[in-house]
Write a protein that holds these residues in place. Structure first.
Motif, PDB file in Angstrom:
ATOM      1  N   GLY A   1      -2.191   2.982   6.264  1.00 58.12           N
ATOM      2  CA  GLY A   1      -3.388   2.444   6.855  1.00 58.12           C
ATOM      3  C   GLY A   1      -4.036   3.233   7.972  1.00 58.12           C
TER       4      GLY A   1
ATOM      5  N   THR B   1      -9.176   3.049  11.831  1.00 54.25           N
ATOM      6  CA  THR B   1      -9.014   3.845  10.547  1.00 54.25           C
ATOM      7  C   THR B   1     -10.337   4.839  10.486  1.00 54.25           C
TER       8      THR B   1
ATOM      9  N   ASP C   1      -7.414   3.678   6.358  1.00 57.54           N
ATOM     10  CA  ASP C   1      -7.923   2.865   5.453  1.00 57.54           C
ATOM     11  C   ASP C   1      -7.660   1.346   5.911  1.00 57.54           C
ATOM     12  N   HIS C   2      -8.762   0.682   6.267  1.00 51.98           N
ATOM     13  CA  HIS C   2      -8.579  -0.619   6.875  1.00 51.98           C
ATOM     14  C   HIS C   2      -8.064  -1.386   6.224  1.00 51.98           C
ATOM     15  N   GLN C   3      -8.254  -1.830   5.118  1.00 47.77           N
ATOM     16  CA  GLN C   3      -7.627  -2.801   4.095  1.00 47.77           C
ATOM     17  C   GLN C   3      -6.229  -2.577   4.016  1.00 47.77           C
ATOM     18  N   THR C   4      -5.940  -1.241   3.597  1.00 43.83           N
ATOM     19  CA  THR C   4      -4.555  -0.868   3.788  1.00 43.83           C
ATOM     20  C   THR C   4      -3.646  -1.020   4.773  1.00 43.83           C
TER      21      THR C   4
ATOM     22  N   LEU D   1      -4.233  -3.572   7.239  1.00 43.14           N
ATOM     23  CA  LEU D   1      -4.302  -5.068   7.172  1.00 43.14           C
ATOM     24  C   LEU D   1      -3.190  -5.569   6.147  1.00 43.14           C
ATOM     25  N   ARG D   2      -3.028  -4.910   5.273  1.00 42.15           N
ATOM     26  CA  ARG D   2      -1.824  -5.342   4.298  1.00 42.15           C
ATOM     27  C   ARG D   2      -0.467  -4.808   4.762  1.00 42.15           C
ATOM     28  N   SER D   3      -0.767  -3.919   5.671  1.00 43.42           N
ATOM     29  CA  SER D   3       0.509  -3.336   6.230  1.00 43.42           C
ATOM     30  C   SER D   3       1.213  -4.309   7.262  1.00 43.42           C
TER      31      SER D   3
ATOM     32  N   ASP E   1      -8.279 -13.369  10.123  1.00 45.05           N
ATOM     33  CA  ASP E   1      -8.275 -13.635   8.869  1.00 45.05           C
ATOM     34  C   ASP E   1      -6.864 -13.736   8.031  1.00 45.05           C
ATOM     35  N   LEU E   2      -5.778 -12.658   8.334  1.00 45.15           N
ATOM     36  CA  LEU E   2      -4.702 -12.670   7.967  1.00 45.15           C
ATOM     37  C   LEU E   2      -3.905 -13.902   8.144  1.00 45.15           C
TER      38      LEU E   2
END
Length: 213
Positions: free
Chosen positions: A131, A161, A167-170, A172-174, A210-211
């Motif tokens: 990310g 990012t 990549d911001h969404q990647t 956040l998933r990490s 949000d997470l």
């Protein structure tokens, strides 16, 4: 129990960590980003043998002192597999003028996440946390409830990012993966700013609301 010596180095104020079992004769170092002579002096002062140089990712502020440390100590370098090419041509990937020059180094070992590796008497799990950069990994010491997280998660913030291949969404998933997999008591040794815990960041980090909602 581990001993962690932290060194904030270079103009970008990056954190490098020298880690060993308490009183052990061997150690590893994370992300030696700059000030090679200072880091070598600390290794000599502790009287330890450097068994490995461990990288979370290969942005210049995390690898600027890799080559001189590897040359002086003979310690092998463990690098994210997706970012090996950066280590072979470091200056090509420095996005701004005025930094360096930094030396190249062909890493002896590559990691992709999912590995369990024992070095200097420490048992690491390697977690793929892209990310901030495409091959970024987090080094976890489960027995010590500690991680060395590079530029994934900071005290009250997260990794940027807006650099190439970020990549911001990647990202956040990490981070969500770390929060799901590891206990709140896990101590986070980040690449910049102060040490924190996963629980503290879960509860207070505004970028994670949000997470955890």
């Amino acid at each position: 129990m581990i001993e962690v010596a932290a060194f904030t180095v270079g103009p970008v104020q990056e954190n490098s960590y020298l880690v060993r079992q308490q009183g052990a004769e061997s150690a590893v170092i994370f992300d030696p980003g700059d000030e090679a002579e200072r880091l070598l002096g600390a290794i000599d002062q502790l009287g330890v043998r450097l068994d490995a140089i461990l990288l979370t990712h290969t942005h210049f502020d995390h690898v600027g002192a890799v080559a001189p440390l590897a040359r002086a100590t003979g310690a092998p370098v463990w690098c994210p597999a997706l970012e090996r090419e950066v280590m072979l041509d470091v200056m090509r990937y420095v996005p701004w003028p005025g930094f360096g020059p930094f030396e190249n180094h062909d890493p002896e070992h590559l990691v992709s996440g999912g590995e369990s590796i024992s070095l200097a008497g420490l048992d690491f799990d390697v977690i793929f946390t892209p990310g901030h950069s495409p091959g970024h990994v987090t080094w976890s010491l489960p027995a010590e409830q500690a991680i060395f997280s590079g530029d994934v998660l900071f005290q009250g913030s997260i990794g940027r990012t807006d650099l190439p291949f970020g990549d911001h969404q990647t990202l956040l998933r990490s981070i969500a993966g770390l929060l799901d997999a590891l206990p709140d008591e896990t101590v986070v040794h980040p690449g910049h700013m102060g040490i924190t815990t996963l629980g503290t960041e879960r509860a207070t980090n505004p970028f994670l609301q949000d997470l955890v909602a």
